[in-house]
Enzyme design. Structure first.
Site, PDB file in Angstrom:
ATOM      1  N   ARG A  12       0.874  -1.141   0.148  1.00  0.00           N
ATOM      2  CA  ARG A  12      -0.056   0.100   0.171  1.00  0.00           C
ATOM      3  C   ARG A  12       0.822   1.130   0.061  1.00  0.00           C
ATOM      4  NH1 ARG A  12      -5.515   0.457   3.522  1.00  0.00           N
ATOM      5  NH2 ARG A  12      -5.786  -1.325   2.305  1.00  0.00           N
TER       6      ARG A  12
ATOM      7  N   GLY B 230     -17.019  -5.502  -8.476  1.00  0.00           N
ATOM      8  CA  GLY B 230     -18.409  -5.259  -8.346  1.00  0.00           C
ATOM      9  C   GLY B 230     -18.984  -5.730  -9.917  1.00  0.00           C
TER      10      GLY B 230
ATOM     11  N   LYS C  40       2.264  -7.484   5.200  1.00  0.00           N
ATOM     12  CA  LYS C  40       1.833  -6.215   4.423  1.00  0.00           C
ATOM     13  C   LYS C  40       2.940  -5.320   4.336  1.00  0.00           C
ATOM     14  CE  LYS C  40      -2.066  -4.959   2.694  1.00  0.00           C
ATOM     15  NZ  LYS C  40      -2.809  -5.809   2.168  1.00  0.00           N
TER      16      LYS C  40
HETATM   17  P1  NAI Z   1     -11.649  -1.213  -8.486  1.00  0.00           P
HETATM   18  O1  NAI Z   1     -10.868   0.051  -8.304  1.00  0.00           O
HETATM   19  O2  NAI Z   1     -11.494  -1.905  -9.690  1.00  0.00           O
HETATM   20  O3  NAI Z   1     -13.231  -1.026  -8.248  1.00  0.00           O
HETATM   21  C1  NAI Z   1     -13.754   0.059  -7.441  1.00  0.00           C
HETATM   22  C2  NAI Z   1     -14.898   0.613  -7.999  1.00  0.00           C
HETATM   23  O4  NAI Z   1     -15.509   1.432  -7.010  1.00  0.00           O
HETATM   24  C3  NAI Z   1     -14.519   1.698  -9.103  1.00  0.00           C
HETATM   25  O5  NAI Z   1     -15.461   1.463 -10.352  1.00  0.00           O
HETATM   26  C4  NAI Z   1     -14.708   3.258  -8.568  1.00  0.00           C
HETATM   27  O6  NAI Z   1     -15.197   4.109  -9.604  1.00  0.00           O
HETATM   28  C5  NAI Z   1     -15.828   2.783  -7.522  1.00  0.00           C
HETATM   29  N1  NAI Z   1     -15.860   3.840  -6.284  1.00  0.00           N
HETATM   30  C6  NAI Z   1     -15.120   4.612  -5.669  1.00  0.00           C
HETATM   31  N2  NAI Z   1     -15.852   5.082  -5.021  1.00  0.00           N
HETATM   32  C7  NAI Z   1     -17.120   5.040  -4.946  1.00  0.00           C
HETATM   33  C8  NAI Z   1     -18.308   5.539  -4.190  1.00  0.00           C
HETATM   34  N3  NAI Z   1     -18.036   6.400  -3.313  1.00  0.00           N
HETATM   35  N4  NAI Z   1     -19.442   5.087  -4.553  1.00  0.00           N
HETATM   36  C9  NAI Z   1     -19.620   4.307  -5.334  1.00  0.00           C
HETATM   37  N5  NAI Z   1     -18.500   3.702  -6.164  1.00  0.00           N
HETATM   38  C10 NAI Z   1     -17.287   4.125  -5.925  1.00  0.00           C
HETATM   39  O7  NAI Z   1     -11.523  -2.195  -7.083  1.00  0.00           O
HETATM   40  P2  NAI Z   1     -11.660  -3.748  -7.264  1.00  0.00           P
HETATM   41  O8  NAI Z   1     -10.468  -4.414  -7.499  1.00  0.00           O
HETATM   42  O9  NAI Z   1     -13.258  -4.052  -8.115  1.00  0.00           O
HETATM   43  O10 NAI Z   1     -11.785  -3.782  -5.687  1.00  0.00           O
HETATM   44  C11 NAI Z   1     -13.171  -3.430  -4.974  1.00  0.00           C
HETATM   45  C12 NAI Z   1     -13.020  -3.549  -3.380  1.00  0.00           C
HETATM   46  O11 NAI Z   1     -12.528  -4.851  -2.862  1.00  0.00           O
HETATM   47  C13 NAI Z   1     -11.917  -2.661  -2.926  1.00  0.00           C
HETATM   48  O12 NAI Z   1     -12.123  -2.181  -1.683  1.00  0.00           O
HETATM   49  C14 NAI Z   1     -10.735  -3.704  -2.790  1.00  0.00           C
HETATM   50  O13 NAI Z   1      -9.753  -3.093  -1.866  1.00  0.00           O
HETATM   51  C15 NAI Z   1     -11.392  -4.787  -2.311  1.00  0.00           C
HETATM   52  N6  NAI Z   1     -10.842  -6.081  -2.676  1.00  0.00           N
HETATM   53  C16 NAI Z   1     -10.718  -6.381  -3.925  1.00  0.00           C
HETATM   54  C17 NAI Z   1      -9.806  -7.539  -4.211  1.00  0.00           C
HETATM   55  C18 NAI Z   1      -9.552  -8.027  -5.551  1.00  0.00           C
HETATM   56  O14 NAI Z   1      -9.114  -9.171  -6.053  1.00  0.00           O
HETATM   57  N7  NAI Z   1      -9.532  -6.916  -6.669  1.00  0.00           N
HETATM   58  C19 NAI Z   1      -9.357  -8.664  -3.462  1.00  0.00           C
HETATM   59  C20 NAI Z   1      -9.889  -8.317  -1.726  1.00  0.00           C
HETATM   60  C21 NAI Z   1     -10.620  -7.241  -1.888  1.00  0.00           C
END
Ligand code: NAI
Length: 341
Positions: free
Chosen positions: A41, A177, A77
């Protein structure tokens, strides 16, 4: 023992490199189940003490995540203290040298503000890092989306809602998502979606027949399940008292703002799946690749659903929040491994 200073970590390296102006902290929390895993991070912390607390808390959470995912790995980490004059590539190479010096006790990868290019800089110094190379572990975000789906289906079962009648609000349409929406829509669930990027919302509306809701509106949208897939900390005590859903299950780490929110959710009967159980798909796929060169199939990720069923059932019968029950289970597994090693 959880220790906010980080002295419950097996190893904690703090390095200051004058030339690159990089202050780097690397924590190896617990390796009783196997080598530590955790991302890098980069963040502008208000002090070294704040970074110290954060790296220890994040490493500790990874230990519990590994234990519940039943992977032979522990928690670690790395954090880089961000600053405007940081030599970014040199800072990541420094992390690589520290990881290399740990000799396989710690495997690292992406986390907040760490890009594929940053990871390539780490990889100049060590092989104990996940990059986007072709001979890597595959699509980790897809594994996370599959795991969150399985956790959501387990929660829906608990709430007594068949999936083809399930109404979900998905907050955040990024890699995880959007993949979750795809999987839920394929099973007949109806979706409401919110993202700060309008194009992502438009795409989900077209592809899945989802209903667009504003970012501010998402927490007030009536549904069965709320899926936080953007940022952590969305569940404050006030939010859990008012959110018009029966349960919460998503990918965002540290979804509760604080301990008061955990208790408020429990008092209200809102069923919240522990985030570190639901979002373990990437860890499972990444760690088993690192440690055994194993390409996990979807069946392995689906076990997350069975773990969620167990956690929710035991939490309900013990009358405790699922978050507390999951932490207790994880600690027991780590202690047991310690007793036999
Ligand atoms: P990403 O960065 O691809 O997607 C995050 C999405 O949330 C983006 O589309 C962004 O525009 C949107 N966003 C940001 N602020 C927002 C708000 N206030 N309201 C609505 N939408 C908002 O991240 P990713 O990889 O999809 O990860 C999602 C979450 O899951 C993060 O918190 C990440 O730390 C967690 N996570 C992800 C993993 C992975 O394999 N990618 C593994 C474990 C946890």
């Amino acid at each position: 023992m959880d220790d906010s200073t980080g002295y419950d970590c097996e190893q904690l390296r703090v390095v200051w490199d004058r030339q690159s102006r990089a202050r780097v902290l690397v924590a190896v929390h617990d390796t009783r189940l196997g080598p530590a895993h955790g991302g890098i991070r980069r963040w502008s912390y208000e002090s070294v003490a704040a970074a110290h607390r954060d790296v220890a808390a994040l490493a500790r959470a990874m230990t519990w995540k590994c234990a519940l995912a039943e992977v032979p790995a522990g928690g670690g980490k790395a954090v880089i203290l961000d600053r405007p004059d940081l030599d970014r590539a040199a800072a990541y190479r420094l992390v690589g040298r520290i990881v290399e010096s740990l000799g396989g006790a710690f495997y690292t990868g992406p986390d907040v503000n760490t890009s594929a290019e940053d990871l390539r800089a780490v990889a100049e110094e060590t092989a104990y890092v996940a990059t986007d190379a072709r001979d890597g572990p595959g699509d980790l975000a897809a594994a996370t989306a599959e795991g969150v789906l399985r956790a959501t289906l387990a929660l829906a079962g608990r709430l007594g809602r068949p999936v083809d009648q399930l109404r979900c609000v998905v907050q955040g349409l990024g890699a995880v998502g959007y993949g979750l929406c795809e999987r839920l829509a394929a099973r007949g669930a109806s979706l409401s979606v919110a993202d700060v990027v309008p194009a992502r919302v438009a795409s989900a509306v077209t592809a899945f027949g989802a209903r667009a809701v504003g970012v501010e509106e998402a927490l007030a949208t009536e549904a069965d399940i709320y899926a936080p897939c953007a940022l952590g900390g969305v569940l404050t005590a006030d939010v859990v008292r008012s959110i018009p859903v029966g349960g919460v299950c998503g990918a965002a780490n540290n979804v509760f703002a604080d301990g008061a929110a955990i208790q408020a959710a429990h008092a209200r009967g809102l069923v919240v799946v522990p985030d570190f159980v639901a979002n373990a798909g990437a860890l499972i796929q990444g760690a088993l690749w690192n440690l055994r060169r194993e390409r996990v199939g979807v069946d392995r990720i689906r076990r997350i659903g069975a773990t969620v069923e167990e956690v929710l059932a035991r939490a309900a019968s013990d009358g405790v929040p699922p978050h507390e029950l999951a932490l207790q289970l994880a600690r027991e597994r780590v202690e047991r491994a310690g007793a036999t090693s």
